[in-house]
Design a protein around this motif. Structure first.
Motif, PDB file in Angstrom:
ATOM      1  N   HIS A 166       0.989  -1.167  -0.232  1.00  0.00           N
ATOM      2  CA  HIS A 166       0.340  -0.429  -0.008  1.00  0.00           C
ATOM      3  C   HIS A 166       0.957   1.520  -0.316  1.00  0.00           C
ATOM      4  CE1 HIS A 166      -3.303   2.345   1.377  1.00  0.00           C
ATOM      5  NE2 HIS A 166      -2.734   2.878   2.090  1.00  0.00           N
ATOM      6  N   GLU A 167       2.052   1.642   0.939  1.00  0.00           N
ATOM      7  CA  GLU A 167       2.965   2.342   0.657  1.00  0.00           C
ATOM      8  C   GLU A 167       3.616   2.688   0.031  1.00  0.00           C
ATOM      9  OE1 GLU A 167       2.757   5.213   3.250  1.00  0.00           O
ATOM     10  OE2 GLU A 167       1.295   3.748   3.832  1.00  0.00           O
ATOM     11  N   HIS A 170       1.309   4.061  -2.859  1.00  0.00           N
ATOM     12  CA  HIS A 170       0.834   5.774  -2.745  1.00  0.00           C
ATOM     13  C   HIS A 170       2.239   6.315  -3.285  1.00  0.00           C
ATOM     14  CE1 HIS A 170      -2.290   6.133  -0.946  1.00  0.00           C
ATOM     15  NE2 HIS A 170      -1.637   5.510   0.625  1.00  0.00           N
ATOM     16  N   TYR A 218      -4.112  11.751   2.588  1.00  0.00           N
ATOM     17  CA  TYR A 218      -4.828  10.905   1.216  1.00  0.00           C
ATOM     18  C   TYR A 218      -6.165  10.660   1.206  1.00  0.00           C
ATOM     19  CZ  TYR A 218       0.398   9.087   1.140  1.00  0.00           C
ATOM     20  OH  TYR A 218       1.192   9.558   1.272  1.00  0.00           O
ATOM     21  N   GLU A 223      -6.697   6.446  -2.030  1.00  0.00           N
ATOM     22  CA  GLU A 223      -6.785   5.654  -0.991  1.00  0.00           C
ATOM     23  C   GLU A 223      -6.977   3.942  -1.466  1.00  0.00           C
ATOM     24  OE1 GLU A 223      -4.766   4.694   2.557  1.00  0.00           O
ATOM     25  OE2 GLU A 223      -4.583   6.596   1.669  1.00  0.00           O
ATOM     26  N   HIS A 266      -5.062   8.276   6.170  1.00  0.00           N
ATOM     27  CA  HIS A 266      -5.353   7.681   5.201  1.00  0.00           C
ATOM     28  C   HIS A 266      -6.727   6.132   5.328  1.00  0.00           C
ATOM     29  CE1 HIS A 266      -0.759   6.333   4.070  1.00  0.00           C
ATOM     30  NE2 HIS A 266      -0.717   6.817   4.825  1.00  0.00           N
TER      31      HIS A 266
HETATM   32 ZN   LIG Z   1      -3.357   4.906   1.850  1.00  0.00          ZN
END
Ligand SMILES: [Zn+2]
Length: 312
Positions: A166-167, A170, A218, A223, A266
């Protein structure tokens, strides 16, 4: 800190350029946007044609990526130096560091197709001893994990895999670049010279971006994109995508009451949770293939750790 436009001739020229870029972006008709989106190929489409993201955000064009990556690298070096000085940087031979780096290193090869520049990023992964529940990947592939995230939430490897995915997503999709571009555009429309972060020489002192990056919130769209792309990357690397749901439930429970906490940065609500669950049918085949099993042969997931992999 802001600098009045009227105090710098060069600033006025830059402001005109940016205002023009912004105006052109805002004035384009919805139809023109739709046509642009149709023309712009998705950078990646999964074989089942369901995992795709292809739209380019307008605001990120206001921020040069190379300059952002350099400033992120400087901010990262400062964070690591400070952690080292406070004896909070876990050493290379620490078990948690090895575990996190091992998972990240499995995922990074599957990340590169999402951003051409990422092939040349100097990826770094460090763990800081802290009670904080936090992890981030700065532009340019600089990852910091706070040990509280893993230790307080008792994350298993699948959950760490989903969090890293996930990170990293981004960063790959340049969400920070877009947010900073938006911020500059808003400052311009407010009649002030934007904070330039050293992206142009108008006589002002370049300002650090570390604080802005670390306090970034975000959007729900960011997200969802990070969930989809992050799960895709982690699933292909052999981490169970069902862990994304248990991960975000844990984070939500632990940080929802914190000001500026991880789930504030998030945003996670019923829609996002539902979307994670809905995408599972796209992700499970990728995961099954990565671990060399048929989907039917995968055991039920109940947060019990990483599956045994074959062929690796
Ligand atoms: Zn996020």
């Amino acid at each position: 800190m802001t600098v009045r436009i009227s105090t710098h001739r060069a600033g006025r020229a830059l402001a005109r350029t940016l205002v023009c870029a912004l105006a052109c972006a805002s004035l384009a008709s919805p139809r023109a946007h739709a046509q642009d989106e149709e023309r712009a190929p998705a950078p990646y489409t999964a074989p089942n044609n369901q995992i795709r993201f292809g739209n380019t955000a307008l605001f990120r064009n206001l921020i040069p990526p190379a300059a952002l990556e350099q400033q992120s690298a400087d901010a990262y070096a400062a964070i690591i130096h400070e952690a080292e000085r406070n004896k909070r940087l876990l050493p290379n031979d620490n078990a948690l560091v090895k575990r996190v780096r091992d998972i990240a290193n499995h995922e990074i090869p599957f990340a590169l197709k999402w951003n051409d520049r990422s092939k040349n990023w100097k990826w770094e992964i460090n763990v800081v001893r802290s009670n904080e529940i936090r992890m981030y990947c700065l532009p340019g592939g600089k990852i910091v994990v706070y040990s509280g995230l893993i230790e307080k939430l008792h994350l298993n490897d699948n959950e760490i895999g989903m969090m890293l995915g996930h990170e990293i997503a981004h960063a790959l999709r340049e969400h920070a670049r877009e947010r900073l571009g938006r911020q500059q555009a808003e400052q311009l429309t407010a009649g002030t010279m934007p904070q330039l972060f050293g992206f142009a020489d108008v006589g002002s002192t370049p300002l650090g971006i570390g604080d802005q990056l670390l306090a970034m919130r975000y959007s729900p769209a960011d997200e969802t994109e990070a969930d989809v792309i992050g799960s895709e990357i982690a699933s292909r690397a052999g981490y169970d995508p069902r862990a994304a749901v248990t991960l975000w439930n844990k984070i939500d429970t632990a940080t929802r009451r914190e000001d500026n906490g991880f789930v504030w940065m998030h945003p996670y609500g019923p829609d996002r949770k539902q979307d994670l669950e809905k995408r599972m049918s796209d992700m499970m085949p990728l995961y099954a293939k990565a671990v060399g099993k048929s989907i039917d042969a995968l055991p039920n997931y109940a947060g019990m750790g990483r599956f045994k992999k074959s062929g690796r």
